[in-house]
Design a protein around this motif. Structure first.
Motif, PDB file in Angstrom:
ATOM      1  N   VAL A  25       0.833  -1.207   0.000  1.00  0.00           N
ATOM      2  CA  VAL A  25       0.000   0.000   0.000  1.00  0.00           C
ATOM      3  C   VAL A  25       0.865   1.253   0.000  1.00  0.00           C
ATOM      4  O   VAL A  25       0.593   2.218  -0.728  1.00  0.00           O
ATOM      5  CB  VAL A  25      -0.951  -0.015   1.209  1.00  0.00           C
ATOM      6  CG1 VAL A  25      -1.684   1.313   1.347  1.00  0.00           C
ATOM      7  CG2 VAL A  25      -1.954  -1.150   1.080  1.00  0.00           C
ATOM      8  N   ALA A  52       0.991   4.059  -2.957  1.00  0.00           N
ATOM      9  CA  ALA A  52       0.656   5.441  -2.628  1.00  0.00           C
ATOM     10  C   ALA A  52       1.790   6.382  -3.013  1.00  0.00           C
ATOM     11  O   ALA A  52       1.549   7.499  -3.497  1.00  0.00           O
ATOM     12  CB  ALA A  52       0.346   5.560  -1.140  1.00  0.00           C
ATOM     13  N   GLU A  86      -4.122   1.926   4.321  1.00  0.00           N
ATOM     14  CA  GLU A  86      -4.169   3.177   3.553  1.00  0.00           C
ATOM     15  C   GLU A  86      -4.063   4.393   4.471  1.00  0.00           C
ATOM     16  O   GLU A  86      -3.442   5.402   4.095  1.00  0.00           O
ATOM     17  CB  GLU A  86      -5.471   3.245   2.747  1.00  0.00           C
ATOM     18  CG  GLU A  86      -5.579   2.219   1.646  1.00  0.00           C
ATOM     19  CD  GLU A  86      -5.991   0.831   2.142  1.00  0.00           C
ATOM     20  OE1 GLU A  86      -5.980  -0.117   1.333  1.00  0.00           O
ATOM     21  OE2 GLU A  86      -6.322   0.691   3.347  1.00  0.00           O
TER      22      GLU A  86
END
Length: 226
Positions: free
Chosen positions: A18, A22, A198
């Motif tokens: 993640v 990102a 997240e």
């Protein structure tokens, strides 16, 4: 993070994947480093080095040097590689403590030490580590893990003090991260109260950003909705 070179250790794990995605979405060039075999095809902006034991100083240095050679620089190191063990002290094994130290402290230490020359050369060198709220006060069965993560906290503070003005070093302290492994081990828990990967990635990438240039030596709790 446009065009910055970001190294993510533990890149094949639930959180590492993640964070890497990102960072890519923010325009970074990302190099994943993991003990597991490579899972990602190389592109112009992303590579992944598999089969690396970061608890070995020589392997850590080789991985970091390889990334710097391929991308020409290194701006951010995000240390996610680590492990967990639940074991009571009396019935436990000394080897568990040694394994937690190797997986959590030595991986971050060796990657950080190897990256320092490159990070200092960057106009905005950043180190972001993953500590743990559970290391602030160890509960039953948490001794080996908590002790190792407390070591990560002290490592972060020492890096920040020793390299103040040249780079920043901070750590996030999550509670329980909402991962498939944690759900399987605690099936009756309320997952909605846990920290989503997240959410944690957002905090970590803030600490890695130019906006956090005045933040160093911080141990930042990220505790979800508990």
């Amino acid at each position: 993070m446009d065009r910055k070179v970001v190294v993510v250790t533990g890149a094949s794990g639930a959180l590492g994947k993640v964070v890497a995605e990102a960072a890519l979405a923010r325009g970074a060039r990302v190099a994943g480093v993991d003990h597991a075999p490579t899972q990602v095809a190389a592109t112009e902006n992303r590579i992944e080095l598999g089969g690396v034991d970061l608890s070995d100083p020589a392997q850590a240095k080789n991985a970091i040097d390889t990334v710097a050679a391929l991308f020409g620089r290194l701006d951010v190191l995000i240390n996610i590689a680590g492990g967990f063990a639940f074991e009571a002290i009396a019935e436990g094994e000394t080897g568990t403590w040694q394994r937690m130290y190797a997986l959590n402290v030595l991986t971050a230490l060796n990657a950080s030490r190897s990256a320092l020359p490159y990070l200092v050369a960057s106009p905005a060198g950043r180190i972001v580590n993953v500590g743990a709220m559970g290391a602030l006060q160890a509960g039953i069965g948490m001794g080996p893990y908590a002790a190792s993560k407390a070591g990560v906290h002290r490592l972060t503070e020492a890096l920040a003090a020793e390299w103040k003005g040249k780079l920043t070093a901070n750590a996030v302290l999550p509670s329980i991260i909402d991962t498939p492994v944690n759900r399987a081990s605690m099936p009756t828990a309320d997952f909605t109260k846990w920290v989503r990967p997240e959410e944690l990635a957002e905090v970590m990438l803030f600490l890695a950003s130019d906006a956090a240039s005045a933040v160093t030596g911080a141990l930042l709790p990220v505790t979800g909705r508990v």
